[in-house]
Design a protein around this motif. Structure first.
Motif, mmCIF file in Angstrom:
data_model
loop_
_atom_site.group_PDB
_atom_site.id
_atom_site.type_symbol
_atom_site.label_atom_id
_atom_site.label_comp_id
_atom_site.label_asym_id
_atom_site.label_seq_id
_atom_site.Cartn_x
_atom_site.Cartn_y
_atom_site.Cartn_z
ATOM 1 N N THR A 11 -0.346 47.302 -13.599
ATOM 2 C CA THR A 11 -1.190 46.269 -13.221
ATOM 3 C C THR A 11 -2.561 46.507 -12.539
ATOM 4 O OG1 THR A 11 0.825 44.995 -13.180
ATOM 5 C CG2 THR A 11 -1.222 43.695 -12.485
ATOM 6 N N ASN A 12 -2.159 47.557 -11.587
ATOM 7 C CA ASN A 12 -3.546 47.876 -10.874
ATOM 8 C C ASN A 12 -3.282 49.395 -10.280
ATOM 9 O OD1 ASN A 12 -5.576 48.408 -9.041
ATOM 10 N ND2 ASN A 12 -5.224 46.486 -7.719
ATOM 11 N N PRO A 13 -3.749 50.115 -10.940
ATOM 12 C CA PRO A 13 -3.638 51.554 -10.764
ATOM 13 C C PRO A 13 -3.824 52.110 -9.290
ATOM 14 C CG PRO A 13 -5.192 51.643 -12.349
ATOM 15 C CD PRO A 13 -4.592 50.095 -12.339
ATOM 16 N N ASP A 14 -5.055 51.471 -8.721
ATOM 17 C CA ASP A 14 -5.387 51.672 -7.610
ATOM 18 C C ASP A 14 -4.633 51.381 -6.123
ATOM 19 O OD1 ASP A 14 -7.531 52.777 -8.564
ATOM 20 O OD2 ASP A 14 -8.704 50.851 -8.880
ATOM 21 N N VAL A 15 -3.713 50.665 -6.695
ATOM 22 C CA VAL A 15 -2.645 50.261 -5.266
ATOM 23 C C VAL A 15 -2.073 51.375 -4.587
ATOM 24 C CG1 VAL A 15 -0.498 48.553 -4.840
ATOM 25 C CG2 VAL A 15 -2.462 47.597 -6.606
ATOM 26 N N LYS A 16 -1.899 51.395 -3.393
ATOM 27 C CA LYS A 16 -1.261 52.345 -2.788
ATOM 28 C C LYS A 16 0.151 51.996 -2.495
ATOM 29 C CE LYS A 16 -1.519 55.231 1.491
ATOM 30 N NZ LYS A 16 -2.267 55.335 2.703
ATOM 31 N N ALA A 17 1.065 53.202 -2.801
ATOM 32 C CA ALA A 17 2.430 52.797 -2.671
ATOM 33 C C ALA A 17 3.083 53.528 -1.495
ATOM 34 C CB ALA A 17 3.348 53.272 -3.705
ATOM 35 N N LEU A 18 3.842 52.575 -0.611
ATOM 36 C CA LEU A 18 4.773 53.173 0.525
ATOM 37 C C LEU A 18 5.959 53.232 0.173
ATOM 38 C CD1 LEU A 18 2.396 51.461 3.446
ATOM 39 C CD2 LEU A 18 2.035 53.817 2.320
ATOM 40 N N ILE A 19 6.801 54.091 0.529
ATOM 41 C CA ILE A 19 8.234 54.064 0.325
ATOM 42 C C ILE A 19 9.003 54.575 1.668
ATOM 43 C CG2 ILE A 19 10.028 54.816 -1.291
ATOM 44 C CD1 ILE A 19 7.901 55.527 -3.313
ATOM 45 N N ALA A 20 10.130 54.164 2.202
ATOM 46 C CA ALA A 20 10.737 54.589 3.217
ATOM 47 C C ALA A 20 12.264 54.428 2.617
ATOM 48 C CB ALA A 20 10.407 53.847 4.382
ATOM 49 N N TYR A 21 12.987 55.146 3.172
ATOM 50 C CA TYR A 21 14.487 55.142 3.059
ATOM 51 C C TYR A 21 15.067 55.080 4.454
ATOM 52 C CZ TYR A 21 13.099 57.319 -1.293
ATOM 53 O OH TYR A 21 12.688 57.557 -2.588
ATOM 54 N N ALA A 22 16.010 53.963 4.510
ATOM 55 C CA ALA A 22 16.394 53.748 5.680
ATOM 56 C C ALA A 22 17.826 54.462 6.172
ATOM 57 C CB ALA A 22 16.851 52.251 5.753
ATOM 58 N N GLY A 23 18.532 55.058 5.130
ATOM 59 C CA GLY A 23 19.753 55.715 5.205
ATOM 60 C C GLY A 23 20.861 54.970 5.666
ATOM 61 N N SER A 24 20.853 53.597 5.468
ATOM 62 C CA SER A 24 21.892 52.627 5.472
ATOM 63 C C SER A 24 21.618 51.321 4.688
ATOM 64 C CB SER A 24 21.810 52.333 6.972
ATOM 65 O OG SER A 24 22.692 51.052 7.288
ATOM 66 N N TRP A 25 22.869 50.641 4.335
ATOM 67 C CA TRP A 25 22.718 49.426 3.592
ATOM 68 C C TRP A 25 22.838 48.322 4.472
ATOM 69 C CZ3 TRP A 25 20.916 50.391 -1.123
ATOM 70 C CH2 TRP A 25 21.317 51.531 -1.718
ATOM 71 N N ASP A 26 23.293 48.547 5.949
ATOM 72 C CA ASP A 26 23.677 47.369 6.644
ATOM 73 C C ASP A 26 23.020 47.497 7.907
ATOM 74 O OD1 ASP A 26 25.075 45.352 7.493
ATOM 75 O OD2 ASP A 26 26.871 46.174 7.816
ATOM 76 N N ASP A 27 21.842 47.861 8.064
ATOM 77 C CA ASP A 27 20.902 48.138 9.293
ATOM 78 C C ASP A 27 19.583 47.217 9.365
ATOM 79 O OD1 ASP A 27 19.831 48.682 11.603
ATOM 80 O OD2 ASP A 27 20.194 51.047 11.282
ATOM 81 N N PRO A 28 19.890 45.794 9.595
ATOM 82 C CA PRO A 28 18.771 45.055 9.629
ATOM 83 C C PRO A 28 17.486 45.549 10.612
ATOM 84 C CG PRO A 28 20.625 43.432 9.369
ATOM 85 C CD PRO A 28 21.065 45.097 9.697
ATOM 86 N N ALA A 29 17.949 46.197 11.597
ATOM 87 C CA ALA A 29 16.984 46.420 12.569
ATOM 88 C C ALA A 29 16.325 47.737 12.300
ATOM 89 C CB ALA A 29 17.723 46.927 13.996
ATOM 90 N N LYS A 30 16.759 48.351 11.455
ATOM 91 C CA LYS A 30 15.916 49.650 10.915
ATOM 92 C C LYS A 30 15.055 48.975 9.770
ATOM 93 C CE LYS A 30 15.249 54.030 10.235
ATOM 94 N NZ LYS A 30 14.566 54.856 11.103
ATOM 95 N N GLY A 31 15.687 48.228 8.847
ATOM 96 C CA GLY A 31 14.749 47.519 7.850
ATOM 97 C C GLY A 31 13.595 46.938 8.680
ATOM 98 N N SER A 32 13.841 46.353 9.809
ATOM 99 C CA SER A 32 12.622 45.506 10.354
ATOM 100 C C SER A 32 11.543 46.664 10.880
ATOM 101 C CB SER A 32 13.142 44.947 11.640
ATOM 102 O OG SER A 32 12.026 44.254 12.115
ATOM 103 N N GLU A 33 12.215 47.684 11.221
ATOM 104 C CA GLU A 33 11.245 48.834 11.781
ATOM 105 C C GLU A 33 10.560 49.506 10.890
ATOM 106 O OE1 GLU A 33 12.228 53.510 13.239
ATOM 107 O OE2 GLU A 33 13.461 51.977 13.902
ATOM 108 N N LEU A 34 11.162 49.749 9.644
ATOM 109 C CA LEU A 34 10.354 50.227 8.646
ATOM 110 C C LEU A 34 9.345 49.158 8.135
ATOM 111 C CD1 LEU A 34 13.455 52.235 6.936
ATOM 112 C CD2 LEU A 34 11.562 52.995 8.145
#
Length: 331
Positions: free
Chosen positions: A181-204
């Protein structure tokens, strides 16, 4: 007159028998059908399992079934015993809700040929076992299209639970939609290392937002919900996985890339009752209503929605076909 009266009685008797049969519930071989659902966690509080259970309960109501679910917080060491227990109780159909049940279900199916097994998300097949692969690359791609159309900063972030092929293809499908749709969009990706850590998700998510992201997407279960809450606090868009994100971010829920496990479970049961379930791998996507976008935020302009719908129609018409890309995301 007597003959007419006789025919009337026969007709009424026939109707009565049909009504009694309907009230007795759908059955296999003249008995009430029994269906069990095996999940990897509780059906309460977990959206993935809750949706599957919703489909089971609807089937119970519509078809008059006897149903069961292992809603006891079991661990992986309990799963094989659970499958064997349901088969030993002569359940007609046992559904394993998760790819991690593939090997177990295959092993147990060999010992219980009179029970049919289906694994959702796995890739197994046999005389009395089938599986359903949900093609959620399509819903992910559509969410990516919407994200690219709605970002103002040109930066879109994604939180993933873990690294691995099962997550890579989901992240890739989302950014394929973004970049197409827009090749100029910058992509950020982060891996939390957990499925059950909302605090980590908030931090990322907070880190991404501070880096300019104004759309936060996730494939991280409960961890991702923490990311959506951070997006809500910052006033940026959030995109949820599997189910709508309104509870976590009622004001900034852009949409969700849904896997409609309720429809999948319901259709598996119906196919089995109709005698149409075969021992093979089924691939279900948009046409089968197994995946799709959740509700789009009311503030999204109609012209944007029209663009997303146009892409979806290309998919339904077979003009846009997507493969699952299991390579490590590099956008």
């Amino acid at each position: 007159m007597k003959r007419t009266h006789l025919f009337t009685c026969i007709a009424l008797l026939t109707i009565g028998v049909l009504l009694l049969s309907a009230c007795a519930g759908a059955g296999i071989g003249g008995k009430k059908a029994r269906v069990a659902l095996v999940t990897w966690g509780l059906v309460t509080g977990d959206p993935y399992n809750a949706l599957a259970y919703e489909g089971l309960k609807k089937a119970e109501t519509d078809f008059g079934l006897e149903v069961a679910v292992n809603d006891e917080g079991q661990t992986a060491s309990d799963w094989e015993a659970t499958f064997r227990d349901y088969a030993g109780q002569k359940f007609d159909l046992v559904i394993g809700h998760g790819w991690n049940f593939a090997d177990i279900a295959t092993k147990v199916a060999a010992d219980f040929p009179d029970t049919y097994f289906v694994v959702i998300g796995g890739m197994v097949e046999g005389d009395n076992i089938a599986s359903v692969v949900f093609l959620d690359q399509y819903s992910g791609y559509l969410a990516g299209v919407l994200a690219a159309l709605m970002t103002k900063s040109g930066i879109v972030g994604t939180i993933a639970g873990f690294e691995g092929e099962g997550v890579y293809y989901e992240v890739n499908s989302f950014y394929q939609g973004v970049k197409a749709t827009n090749p100029d969009v910058k992509a950020l990706i982060a891996y939390a290392g957990s499925w059950d850590d909302p605090a980590k998700g908030s931090e990322l998510a907070t880190s991404m937002i501070e880096g300019g992201a104004d759309v936060i997407n996730h494939y991280a279960a409960a961890t991702g919900l923490g990311g959506l809450e951070a997006a809500e606090k910052a006033g940026v868009w959030g995109i949820n996985d599997v189910v709508t994100c309104k509870e976590s971010s009622p004001n900034t829920c852009l949409t969700s890339h849904d896997v409609l496990f309720n429809n999948i479970v319901y259709d598996i049961v119906k196919m089995h009752l109709d005698g149409k379930l075969e021992g093979k791998v089924y691939y279900w996507g948009l046409p089968e209503k197994a995946v799709g976008l959740g509700p789009i935020h009311a503030s999204v302009p109609q012209e944007v929605i029209d663009q997303v719908n146009a892409v979806q129609q290309q998919m339904l018409d077979g003009e846009l076909q997507l493969e699952q890309d299991y390579s490590q995301p590099d956008w």
